[in-house]
Design a protein around this motif. Structure first.
Motif, mmCIF file in Angstrom:
data_model
loop_
_atom_site.group_PDB
_atom_site.id
_atom_site.type_symbol
_atom_site.label_atom_id
_atom_site.label_comp_id
_atom_site.label_asym_id
_atom_site.label_seq_id
_atom_site.Cartn_x
_atom_site.Cartn_y
_atom_site.Cartn_z
ATOM 1 N N UNK A 101 0.827 -1.211 0.000
ATOM 2 C CA UNK A 101 0.000 0.000 0.000
ATOM 3 C C UNK A 101 0.860 1.260 0.000
ATOM 4 N N UNK A 102 0.537 2.193 -0.893
ATOM 5 C CA UNK A 102 1.342 3.421 -0.980
ATOM 6 C C UNK A 102 0.487 4.684 -0.954
ATOM 7 N N UNK A 103 -0.807 4.538 -0.728
ATOM 8 C CA UNK A 103 -1.690 5.697 -0.754
ATOM 9 C C UNK A 103 -1.919 6.258 0.641
ATOM 10 N N UNK A 104 -2.235 7.533 0.692
ATOM 11 C CA UNK A 104 -2.536 8.201 1.949
ATOM 12 C C UNK A 104 -3.630 7.445 2.709
ATOM 13 N N UNK A 105 -4.663 6.992 1.994
ATOM 14 C CA UNK A 105 -5.776 6.310 2.668
ATOM 15 C C UNK A 105 -5.354 5.006 3.341
ATOM 16 N N UNK A 106 -4.222 4.461 2.941
ATOM 17 C CA UNK A 106 -3.719 3.237 3.558
ATOM 18 C C UNK A 106 -3.086 3.480 4.926
ATOM 19 N N UNK A 107 -2.732 4.717 5.225
ATOM 20 C CA UNK A 107 -2.013 5.034 6.459
ATOM 21 C C UNK A 107 -2.677 6.115 7.306
ATOM 22 N N UNK A 108 -3.706 6.755 6.807
ATOM 23 C CA UNK A 108 -4.342 7.850 7.540
ATOM 24 C C UNK A 108 -5.135 7.332 8.737
ATOM 25 N N UNK A 109 -5.373 8.215 9.682
ATOM 26 C CA UNK A 109 -6.259 7.921 10.815
ATOM 27 C C UNK A 109 -7.686 8.161 10.349
ATOM 28 N N UNK A 110 -8.548 7.209 10.624
ATOM 29 C CA UNK A 110 -9.952 7.330 10.225
ATOM 30 C C UNK A 110 -10.851 7.741 11.391
ATOM 31 N N UNK A 111 -10.438 7.405 12.599
ATOM 32 C CA UNK A 111 -11.203 7.770 13.788
ATOM 33 C C UNK A 111 -10.639 9.084 14.313
ATOM 34 N N UNK A 112 -11.347 10.162 14.032
ATOM 35 C CA UNK A 112 -10.848 11.483 14.373
ATOM 36 C C UNK A 112 -11.616 12.094 15.533
ATOM 37 N N UNK A 113 -10.899 12.855 16.327
ATOM 38 C CA UNK A 113 -11.533 13.728 17.295
ATOM 39 C C UNK A 113 -11.726 15.037 16.542
ATOM 40 N N UNK A 114 -12.973 15.439 16.376
ATOM 41 C CA UNK A 114 -13.263 16.675 15.643
ATOM 42 C C UNK A 114 -13.799 17.723 16.606
ATOM 43 N N UNK A 115 -13.756 18.949 16.147
ATOM 44 C CA UNK A 115 -14.156 20.083 16.971
ATOM 45 C C UNK A 115 -15.163 20.927 16.215
ATOM 46 N N UNK A 116 -15.890 21.771 16.956
ATOM 47 C CA UNK A 116 -16.847 22.675 16.313
ATOM 48 C C UNK A 116 -16.399 24.113 16.543
ATOM 49 N N UNK A 117 -16.783 25.017 15.650
ATOM 50 C CA UNK A 117 -16.344 26.416 15.759
ATOM 51 C C UNK A 117 -16.776 27.092 17.057
ATOM 52 N N UNK A 118 -17.906 26.675 17.629
ATOM 53 C CA UNK A 118 -18.398 27.334 18.841
ATOM 54 C C UNK A 118 -17.919 26.668 20.135
ATOM 55 N N UNK A 119 -17.119 25.625 20.023
ATOM 56 C CA UNK A 119 -16.566 24.949 21.188
ATOM 57 C C UNK A 119 -15.547 25.863 21.867
ATOM 58 N N UNK A 120 -15.417 25.758 23.173
ATOM 59 C CA UNK A 120 -14.460 26.613 23.881
ATOM 60 C C UNK A 120 -13.039 26.068 23.740
ATOM 61 N N UNK A 121 -12.093 26.983 23.797
ATOM 62 C CA UNK A 121 -10.680 26.596 23.744
ATOM 63 C C UNK A 121 -10.332 25.702 24.941
ATOM 64 N N UNK A 122 -10.920 25.981 26.087
ATOM 65 C CA UNK A 122 -10.677 25.138 27.259
ATOM 66 C C UNK A 122 -11.116 23.695 26.995
ATOM 67 N N UNK A 123 -12.280 23.516 26.394
ATOM 68 C CA UNK A 123 -12.774 22.171 26.072
ATOM 69 C C UNK A 123 -11.845 21.486 25.076
ATOM 70 N N UNK A 124 -11.329 22.244 24.119
ATOM 71 C CA UNK A 124 -10.404 21.698 23.123
ATOM 72 C C UNK A 124 -9.126 21.215 23.801
ATOM 73 N N UNK A 125 -8.567 22.033 24.674
ATOM 74 C CA UNK A 125 -7.332 21.650 25.368
ATOM 75 C C UNK A 125 -7.548 20.401 26.217
#
Length: 156
Positions: free
Chosen positions: A22-46
């Motif tokens: 396998x040589x493609x990005x999709x073969x090595x990328x993380x699929x389970x992501x922690x995502x954030x929302x624009x209105x989330x607080x910086x404290x919650x992100x940290x």
């Protein structure tokens, strides 16, 4: 008795040789992501950075579209400003600190091309896109791991 096709068998062998590993990005990328929302607080992100042992991630709108990326470096600005103004870390939103102009890469890019992008840009991670949607994230560390796995293979 059927007709034998030596051409077909040879074509499969060539194909197998070209894609030996396998040589493609999709073969090595993380699929389970922690995502954030624009209105989330910086404290919650940290707190999420610390809890999940991550240093950044994509910011998604309510419809699941990428609108930015937030990182520890973005949080450093908030921490620095809180000291400058002699105030505790404020509960400001991600939107105030996130990077809005996000570089992305396609899922079917080779890891070699992705390595070139990391080499040219000062990024630790890049969202991976397919059909306009985030399908994963790849980091510099993921590329290094891929290179180690491929070290015994030769590619043209």
């Amino acid at each position: 008795m059927g007709i034998k096709s030596f051409m077909g068998r040879r074509a499969k062998q060539v194909s197998k040789k070209e894609y030996d590993a396998p040589i493609l990005v999709e073969d090595y990328m993380s699929r389970k992501l922690v995502t954030f929302s624009p209105d989330q607080s910086i404290l919650a992100v940290m707190e999420l950075f610390a809890k999940h042992h991550i240093s950044g991630g994509p910011v998604m709108d309510d419809n699941g579209f990428l609108v930015g990326i937030i990182s520890e470096a973005d949080c450093m600005k908030q921490i620095s400003e809180s000291r400058y103004f002699n105030q505790p870390i404020l509960d400001k939103s991600v939107e105030a600190f996130m990077t809005k102009k996000v570089e992305t890469i396609p899922h079917d890019m080779s890891i070699f091309d992705a390595a070139g992008i990391f080499d040219r840009h000062n990024r630790r991670r890049l969202p991976v896109m397919q059909d306009g949607l985030v399908v994963g994230q790849i980091s510099r560390k993921d590329i290094v791991i891929a290179a180690l796995k491929l070290s015994g293979h030769n590619y043209k």
